[in-house]
Design a protein around this motif. Structure first.
Motif, PDB file in Angstrom:
ATOM      1  N   SER A 100       0.812  -1.014   0.073  1.00 43.08           N
ATOM      2  CA  SER A 100      -0.071  -0.225  -0.054  1.00 43.08           C
ATOM      3  C   SER A 100       0.875   1.367   0.038  1.00 43.08           C
ATOM      4  CB  SER A 100      -0.955  -0.008   1.413  1.00 43.08           C
ATOM      5  OG  SER A 100      -0.127   0.178   2.376  1.00 43.08           O
ATOM      6  N   ASP A 137       0.399   3.371   2.129  1.00 41.36           N
ATOM      7  CA  ASP A 137       0.821   3.518   3.498  1.00 41.36           C
ATOM      8  C   ASP A 137       2.239   2.766   3.998  1.00 41.36           C
ATOM      9  OD1 ASP A 137      -1.265   4.521   5.967  1.00 41.36           O
ATOM     10  OD2 ASP A 137      -2.352   3.821   4.219  1.00 41.36           O
ATOM     11  N   GLY A 175       1.722   7.313   6.975  1.00 36.98           N
ATOM     12  CA  GLY A 175       1.450   8.698   7.261  1.00 36.98           C
ATOM     13  C   GLY A 175       2.094   9.537   8.296  1.00 36.98           C
ATOM     14  N   ARG A 176       2.748   8.970   9.258  1.00 36.28           N
ATOM     15  CA  ARG A 176       3.567  10.025  10.034  1.00 36.28           C
ATOM     16  C   ARG A 176       4.750  10.473   9.430  1.00 36.28           C
ATOM     17  NH1 ARG A 176       3.336   5.241  11.273  1.00 36.28           N
ATOM     18  NH2 ARG A 176       5.313   4.552  11.863  1.00 36.28           N
ATOM     19  N   ASN A 220       4.894  11.847   6.093  1.00 33.75           N
ATOM     20  CA  ASN A 220       4.718  12.633   4.803  1.00 33.75           C
ATOM     21  C   ASN A 220       4.221  14.000   5.057  1.00 33.75           C
ATOM     22  OD1 ASN A 220       2.038  12.238   5.442  1.00 33.75           O
ATOM     23  ND2 ASN A 220       1.373  11.280   3.436  1.00 33.75           N
ATOM     24  N   LEU A 221       4.403  14.584   6.126  1.00 33.32           N
ATOM     25  CA  LEU A 221       4.117  15.876   6.339  1.00 33.32           C
ATOM     26  C   LEU A 221       5.173  16.774   5.794  1.00 33.32           C
ATOM     27  CD1 LEU A 221       2.710  15.608   9.931  1.00 33.32           C
ATOM     28  CD2 LEU A 221       1.422  15.987   7.855  1.00 33.32           C
ATOM     29  N   GLU A 263       9.345   1.037   6.891  1.00 27.09           N
ATOM     30  CA  GLU A 263       8.833  -0.134   7.882  1.00 27.09           C
ATOM     31  C   GLU A 263       8.686  -1.513   7.020  1.00 27.09           C
ATOM     32  OE1 GLU A 263       5.480   1.787   9.399  1.00 27.09           O
ATOM     33  OE2 GLU A 263       6.655   2.844  10.991  1.00 27.09           O
ATOM     34  N   CYS A 297      -1.824   0.302  -3.463  1.00 27.03           N
ATOM     35  CA  CYS A 297      -3.365   0.465  -3.289  1.00 27.03           C
ATOM     36  C   CYS A 297      -3.531   1.317  -1.980  1.00 27.03           C
ATOM     37  CB  CYS A 297      -3.856  -1.125  -2.877  1.00 27.03           C
ATOM     38  SG  CYS A 297      -2.647  -1.914  -1.573  1.00 27.03           S
ATOM     39  N   GLY A 298      -4.471   1.895  -2.006  1.00 24.61           N
ATOM     40  CA  GLY A 298      -4.903   2.429  -0.750  1.00 24.61           C
ATOM     41  C   GLY A 298      -4.951   4.213  -0.904  1.00 24.61           C
ATOM     42  N   SER A 299      -4.307   4.877  -0.181  1.00 22.79           N
ATOM     43  CA  SER A 299      -4.200   6.303  -0.327  1.00 22.79           C
ATOM     44  C   SER A 299      -3.820   6.883  -1.316  1.00 22.79           C
ATOM     45  CB  SER A 299      -3.302   6.730   1.053  1.00 22.79           C
ATOM     46  OG  SER A 299      -3.047   8.290   0.808  1.00 22.79           O
ATOM     47  N   ARG A 358      -1.916   9.311  -1.600  1.00 22.18           N
ATOM     48  CA  ARG A 358      -0.679  10.234  -1.240  1.00 22.18           C
ATOM     49  C   ARG A 358       0.390  10.378  -2.514  1.00 22.18           C
ATOM     50  NH1 ARG A 358       0.374   7.120   3.801  1.00 22.18           N
ATOM     51  NH2 ARG A 358      -1.669   7.629   4.333  1.00 22.18           N
ATOM     52  N   GLU A 359       0.472  11.226  -3.099  1.00 27.70           N
ATOM     53  CA  GLU A 359       1.460  11.183  -4.315  1.00 27.70           C
ATOM     54  C   GLU A 359       3.124  11.344  -3.565  1.00 27.70           C
ATOM     55  OE1 GLU A 359      -0.077  13.461  -7.811  1.00 27.70           O
ATOM     56  OE2 GLU A 359       1.924  14.523  -7.627  1.00 27.70           O
ATOM     57  N   HIS A 360       3.177  11.518  -2.230  1.00 29.78           N
ATOM     58  CA  HIS A 360       4.486  11.296  -1.483  1.00 29.78           C
ATOM     59  C   HIS A 360       4.975   9.951  -1.878  1.00 29.78           C
ATOM     60  CE1 HIS A 360       1.582  14.014   0.467  1.00 29.78           C
ATOM     61  NE2 HIS A 360       2.673  14.749   0.775  1.00 29.78           N
ATOM     62  N   LEU A 404       2.544  23.232   7.125  1.00 27.69           N
ATOM     63  CA  LEU A 404       1.732  22.828   5.835  1.00 27.69           C
ATOM     64  C   LEU A 404       0.509  23.799   5.610  1.00 27.69           C
ATOM     65  CD1 LEU A 404       1.965  18.914   5.627  1.00 27.69           C
ATOM     66  CD2 LEU A 404       3.305  20.466   4.141  1.00 27.69           C
ATOM     67  N   SER A 419      -8.228   9.404  -1.698  1.00 29.73           N
ATOM     68  CA  SER A 419      -8.920   8.213  -2.511  1.00 29.73           C
ATOM     69  C   SER A 419     -10.291   7.836  -2.145  1.00 29.73           C
ATOM     70  CB  SER A 419      -7.999   6.922  -1.988  1.00 29.73           C
ATOM     71  OG  SER A 419      -7.948   6.961  -0.933  1.00 29.73           O
ATOM     72  N   LEU A 439      -5.360   7.816  10.618  1.00 25.61           N
ATOM     73  CA  LEU A 439      -4.032   7.546   9.625  1.00 25.61           C
ATOM     74  C   LEU A 439      -2.883   7.904  10.537  1.00 25.61           C
ATOM     75  CD1 LEU A 439      -3.697  10.685   7.187  1.00 25.61           C
ATOM     76  CD2 LEU A 439      -5.654  10.409   8.889  1.00 25.61           C
ATOM     77  N   ARG A 490      -1.487  10.017  12.998  1.00 23.78           N
ATOM     78  CA  ARG A 490      -0.820  11.167  13.085  1.00 23.78           C
ATOM     79  C   ARG A 490      -1.286  11.886  14.519  1.00 23.78           C
ATOM     80  NH1 ARG A 490      -1.955  12.298   7.782  1.00 23.78           N
ATOM     81  NH2 ARG A 490      -0.206  12.000   6.226  1.00 23.78           N
ATOM     82  N   ARG A 496      -9.607   1.511   6.586  1.00 26.33           N
ATOM     83  CA  ARG A 496      -8.134   1.014   6.171  1.00 26.33           C
ATOM     84  C   ARG A 496      -7.611   0.483   7.495  1.00 26.33           C
ATOM     85  NH1 ARG A 496      -6.785   5.172   1.638  1.00 26.33           N
ATOM     86  NH2 ARG A 496      -7.860   4.053   0.039  1.00 26.33           N
ATOM     87  N   TYR A 513      -4.201  -1.355   6.798  1.00 27.55           N
ATOM     88  CA  TYR A 513      -2.965  -1.853   6.468  1.00 27.55           C
ATOM     89  C   TYR A 513      -2.078  -1.475   7.755  1.00 27.55           C
ATOM     90  CZ  TYR A 513      -4.501  -0.952   1.849  1.00 27.55           C
ATOM     91  OH  TYR A 513      -5.169  -0.973   0.702  1.00 27.55           O
TER      92      TYR A 513
END
Lengths: 166, 411
Positions: A12, A14, A19-20, A22-23, A37, A60-62, A64-66, B75, B118, B355, B357, B374, B376
């Motif tokens: 994924s 993720d 998520g932790r 990609n800020l 991970e 798959c999933g989010s 996020r383009e990161h 951000l 998404s 998610l 955070r 989700r 995952y």
């Protein structure tokens, strides 16, 4: 010629970019956290020219383009997978990360193998074996040739795509 | 002539389209949130064009709101600066983007909406063609007001039978996801129909459409009917879309008469089981909220299960109403008081701990029941935590018992 980094099914976004981490929008910071991970040895070991080989539904999933940005920034030349999730594949093409759908290569190539990819034809070569992947769509080729979606639409407008077929 | 998605796109283009066609189409509204907007803004700036139409842009602070770190605050600052520079006034910090888009009428029957998230499939539940894309696509829409689509094939899911409380649309969505898999509807529109869907509230239909994303779907759609039109205003100047002699790539028939409460086990949302398979598993955290299940109906369900009870001492319970409107209405009805008195933590409207955070990040070895979409590894914190996905009824019954609990056996 690069090294194969082999991952499983259902990787994924993720997993590619938790998520932790990609800020930020800084590609270098993202690259350091890429797969941190799921594959902790990846970010430190990856070399420009390497290839990610994965199973089904990669990305798959989010949305996020990161995730694709982080992979591109490591110098990986392409992701080869048995299949791709929709948003990931579109994002990757948009930002200039080639993706090749090739179930045969995904099944056969082992972690650490040498791999070469032909981005035009979708052919994957490893250890004298040749796997015929899917060639990129006409649309993906036009976006890639322009250097990305922003560059294509900036330079040519939507007319460029209205003429082409996916 | 066509499926619902072919009809919606065709109506907007003024010509008929078929699955497989590549089209460039106008976008009624595009949005991004605090995580995806910064990259979209960077793409927009590289377009070197003015903003196409500030009124068709929505920016939502929900993923880390209020900012929990300096990085998040920076951000947010960039997004606010962009909005001020380009006269974008549709700026919200009062709930989850997908709920705001519906509540505020940016997503309407017959419309075309693109979100840099998404789960933008959600508004298909009210007959809008909506889909998730990445930040670059949204950046280009900000500049041009348009994007390209490949008109998707359609998987019709025909749902029949009486869905008996406490089962809800979430159980149906999980059941279908478990049947077809996380890529079972890859690149397709999932069109939900049948007598069971026709009897569902709009909130329930939005839950179905939301989880089409987790099947790989480009969009999830429900037909527009009286229920839809009571709560929405269709796009002006185009017919209300309906499938007309549709040709589906595939049809799945689901009879929910004997459906059991469903639960998705780690490591992915398509690992779906009947609740009996895991009932009794101790749980460290319960999260009730998200774009799947943080709506008013869901708050009522939680209040009903928590009323007169205390959440289990080993099970911290986090409840997040999905928007300010939902929060204030649940307050008025006394449900929030019930939830807080039971010992649950009620957070400000937004994505909550979904998610990983904020608001309930989890440690290695912990087990979570979440009403989100989700699970995952690493989604909510440590990659060594286990996440189970359920309906709000299962989650609330679990919060009281401290272990995974069939709500039909509670109270």
């Amino acid at each position: 010629m690069g090294r194969a980094w082999v991952l499983g099914d259902g990787v994924s976004t993720d997993a590619v970019m938790p998520g932790r981490f990609n800020l930020t929008t800084d590609p270098k910071t993202l690259a350091h956290a890429c797969l941190c991970e799921a594959r902790p040895d990846f970010a430190a070991g990856v070399q420009p020219g390497d290839v990610i080989i994965a199973g089904r539904n990669f990305g798959c999933g989010s949305s996020r383009e990161h995730a694709p940005v982080s992979i591109r920034e490591t110098g990986v030349v392409a992701v080869v997978a048995a299949s791709f999730a929709r948003i990931f594949a579109r994002n990757a093409v948009n930002i200039g990360l080639p993706v090749i759908r090739c179930p045969a290569a995904a099944a056969a190539i082992v972690d650490g193998d040498s791999v070469e990819v032909d981005l035009r034809t979708g052919t994957v070569i490893s250890g004298g074996r040749r796997f015929d992947g899917e060639a990129p769509s006409q649309l993906a080729v036009r976006i890639a040739d322009a250097g990305g979606l922003v560059e294509l639409i900036h330079d040519s407008g939507w007319a460029a795509l209205e003429e082409s077929r996916a | 002539m066509g499926t619902l998605v072919e009809e919606i796109i065709g109506n907007r283009l003024g010509r008929s389209v078929s699955a497989g066609d590549t089209v460039v189409a106008p976008v009624d509204c595009a949005f991004a949130h605090d995580v995806t907007a910064p990259l979209a803004i960077e793409a927009f700036e590289r377009m070197e064009m003015p903003l196409h139409d500030p009124q068709r842009v929505v920016l939502v602070f929900d993923h880390v709101m209020p900012a929990a770190t300096v990085a998040a605050a920076e951000l947010h600052q960039r997004i606010r600066r962009f909005a001020a520079d380009h006269q974008v006034r549709n700026l919200f910090a009062e709930g989850i983007c997908h709920i705001i888009m519906v509540e505020r009428g940016y997503a309407r029957p017959g419309g075309i909406v693109v979100g840099a998230d998404s789960h933008s499939t959600t508004y298909g539940g009210l007959g809008c063609f909506s889909t998730g894309m990445g930040s670059t696509d949204v950046g280009v829409i900000l500049a041009t007001g348009r994007t390209w689509f490949r008109v998707p094939q359609t998987l019709r899911v025909e749902v029949t039978g009486e869905l008996r409380a406490p089962l809800t649309a979430k159980d149906v969505a999980l059941h279908v996801l478990g049947s077809i898999g996380g890529d079972g509807a890859d690149y397709m529109a999932v069109e939900w129909g049948g007598e069971t869907v026709a009897r569902m509230t709009l909130d329930q239909r939005l839950t179905l459409a939301n989880m089409a994303a987790d099947m790989g779907g480009k969009t999830g759609l429900c037909e527009v009917d009286e229920t839809t039109l009571e709560g929405t205003t269709p796009i002006d100047g185009v017919p209300i879309p309906q499938p007309r002699s549709p040709r589906y790539a595939d049809t799945l028939h689901v009879d929910v008469t004997h459906l059991q409460p469903q639960i998705a086990m780690p490591p992915a949302a398509d690992n779906v089981h009947d609740i009996a398979d895991v009932a009794g598993t101790p749980i460290d955290e319960v999260y009730i909220g998200s774009c799947t299940n943080g709506r008013l109906e869901d708050m009522e369900v939680i209040a009903r299960y928590l009323s007169g009870h205390t959440v289990h001492p080993n099970t911290r319970t986090v409840v997040v109403p999905a928007s300010r409107r939902i929060y204030t209405e649940a307050l008025r009805r006394g449900w929030i008081e019930t939830i807080v008195e039971a010992g649950a933590l009620v957070m400000n409207p937004g994505c909550g701990p979904c998610l990983g955070r904020q608001h309930g990040v989890v440690a290695a070895g912990e087990r979570v029941v979440s009403t989100s979409n989700r699970n995952y590894p690493g989604r909510m914190g440590s990659p060594h935590a286990e996440i189970y996905l359920t309906s709000p009824a299962v989650a609330a019954a679990t919060a009281v018992a401290g272990c995974i609990t069939d709500p039909r056996s509670a109270r």
